[in-house]
Scaffold this motif. Structure first.
Motif, PDB file in Angstrom:
ATOM      1  N   PRO A  47       0.814  -1.215   0.000  1.00  0.00           N
ATOM      2  CA  PRO A  47       0.000   0.000   0.000  1.00  0.00           C
ATOM      3  C   PRO A  47       0.851   1.269   0.000  1.00  0.00           C
ATOM      4  O   PRO A  47       1.884   1.332   0.663  1.00  0.00           O
ATOM      5  N   ARG A  48       0.435   2.225  -0.781  1.00  0.00           N
ATOM      6  CA  ARG A  48       0.976   3.584  -0.772  1.00  0.00           C
ATOM      7  C   ARG A  48      -0.125   4.490  -1.329  1.00  0.00           C
ATOM      8  O   ARG A  48      -0.058   4.948  -2.475  1.00  0.00           O
ATOM      9  N   PRO A  49      -1.160   4.721  -0.520  1.00  0.00           N
ATOM     10  CA  PRO A  49      -2.295   5.507  -1.013  1.00  0.00           C
ATOM     11  C   PRO A  49      -1.878   6.912  -1.460  1.00  0.00           C
ATOM     12  O   PRO A  49      -1.152   7.614  -0.758  1.00  0.00           O
ATOM     13  N   ILE A  50      -2.353   7.276  -2.639  1.00  0.00           N
ATOM     14  CA  ILE A  50      -2.065   8.574  -3.241  1.00  0.00           C
ATOM     15  C   ILE A  50      -3.372   9.362  -3.291  1.00  0.00           C
ATOM     16  O   ILE A  50      -4.341   8.934  -3.909  1.00  0.00           O
ATOM     17  N   ILE A  51      -3.373  10.506  -2.624  1.00  0.00           N
ATOM     18  CA  ILE A  51      -4.532  11.411  -2.636  1.00  0.00           C
ATOM     19  C   ILE A  51      -4.015  12.807  -2.307  1.00  0.00           C
ATOM     20  O   ILE A  51      -3.076  12.963  -1.529  1.00  0.00           O
ATOM     21  N   GLU A  52      -4.621  13.819  -2.911  1.00  0.00           N
ATOM     22  CA  GLU A  52      -4.295  15.214  -2.608  1.00  0.00           C
ATOM     23  C   GLU A  52      -5.589  16.006  -2.587  1.00  0.00           C
ATOM     24  O   GLU A  52      -6.433  15.831  -3.461  1.00  0.00           O
TER      25      GLU A  52
END
Length: 188
Positions: A22-27
């Motif tokens: 996992p390496r969730p990407i959100i901005e």
């Protein structure tokens, strides 16, 4: 919003199904004006940790008519993928986004956003989730005005989709200039 983003970035719901972990990407921030609802980060984005920092992102910024500084300012653009982590490689392109993410997190993110002027739907996974499965993505993109003022559907800007763009020149000739004008209006 910051607490929610931290929770999402710490999410490990799908950890056993992700080839690179996992390496969730959100901005986002509460003032984001445009929300980019896409499929899932690719391998390059997973490795860098920066959303749209790949060839697809370069093409997307070109379509939007913005530079990197404008694009990566969360007051301008929120990045809300259907799947927050890299799902793995498929025969052509990447696997579909994990189905757990959007139902788990999207409503919470929408509840935090206070200043959204436009939601840009990128690719078929996001289009089917938000606009339904009654029509194909090409039809949704061609009839984008049917979804305004809330949603603006786009094809995915991946190099894999270059044949779609060649087959549908009307998109970059007619739709992209309208999109650029709308983005310029929102960000002015």
């Amino acid at each position: 919003m910051e607490d929610l983003l931290c929770k999402i970035r710490d999410c490990k719901v799908c950890k056993d199904h992700l080839p690179l972990g996992p390496r969730p990407i959100i901005e986002a921030n509460k003032n984001s004006k445009v929300v980019l609802i896409s499929q899932a980060p690719g391998r390059v984005v997973h490795e860098s940790g920066v959303a749209w920092k790949d060839q697809s992102g370069k093409k997307l910024r070109e379509w939007l008519g913005v530079d990197e500084e404008t694009f990566y300012d969360p007051n301008n653009f929120a990045i809300l993928p259907m799947g927050f982590c890299y799902p793995g490689k498929a025969k052509t392109g990447d696997l579909p986004p994990r189905k757990e993410c959007a139902p788990l997190w999207h409503d919470e993110v929408w509840n935090e956003l206070e200043n959204v002027d436009l939601k840009i739907i990128i690719g078929s996974y996001a289009a089917n989730y938000y606009l339904g499965k009654r029509s194909k993505l090409t039809e949704k993109v061609e009839n984008y005005t049917d979804h305004l003022p809330d949603f603006w559907p786009l094809p995915h800007p991946s190099p894999v989709n270059r044949f779609w763009r060649m087959k549908n020149p009307w998109f970059e000739e007619e739709v992209v200039p309208e999109l650029r004008d709308k983005i310029a209006e929102i960000l002015s």
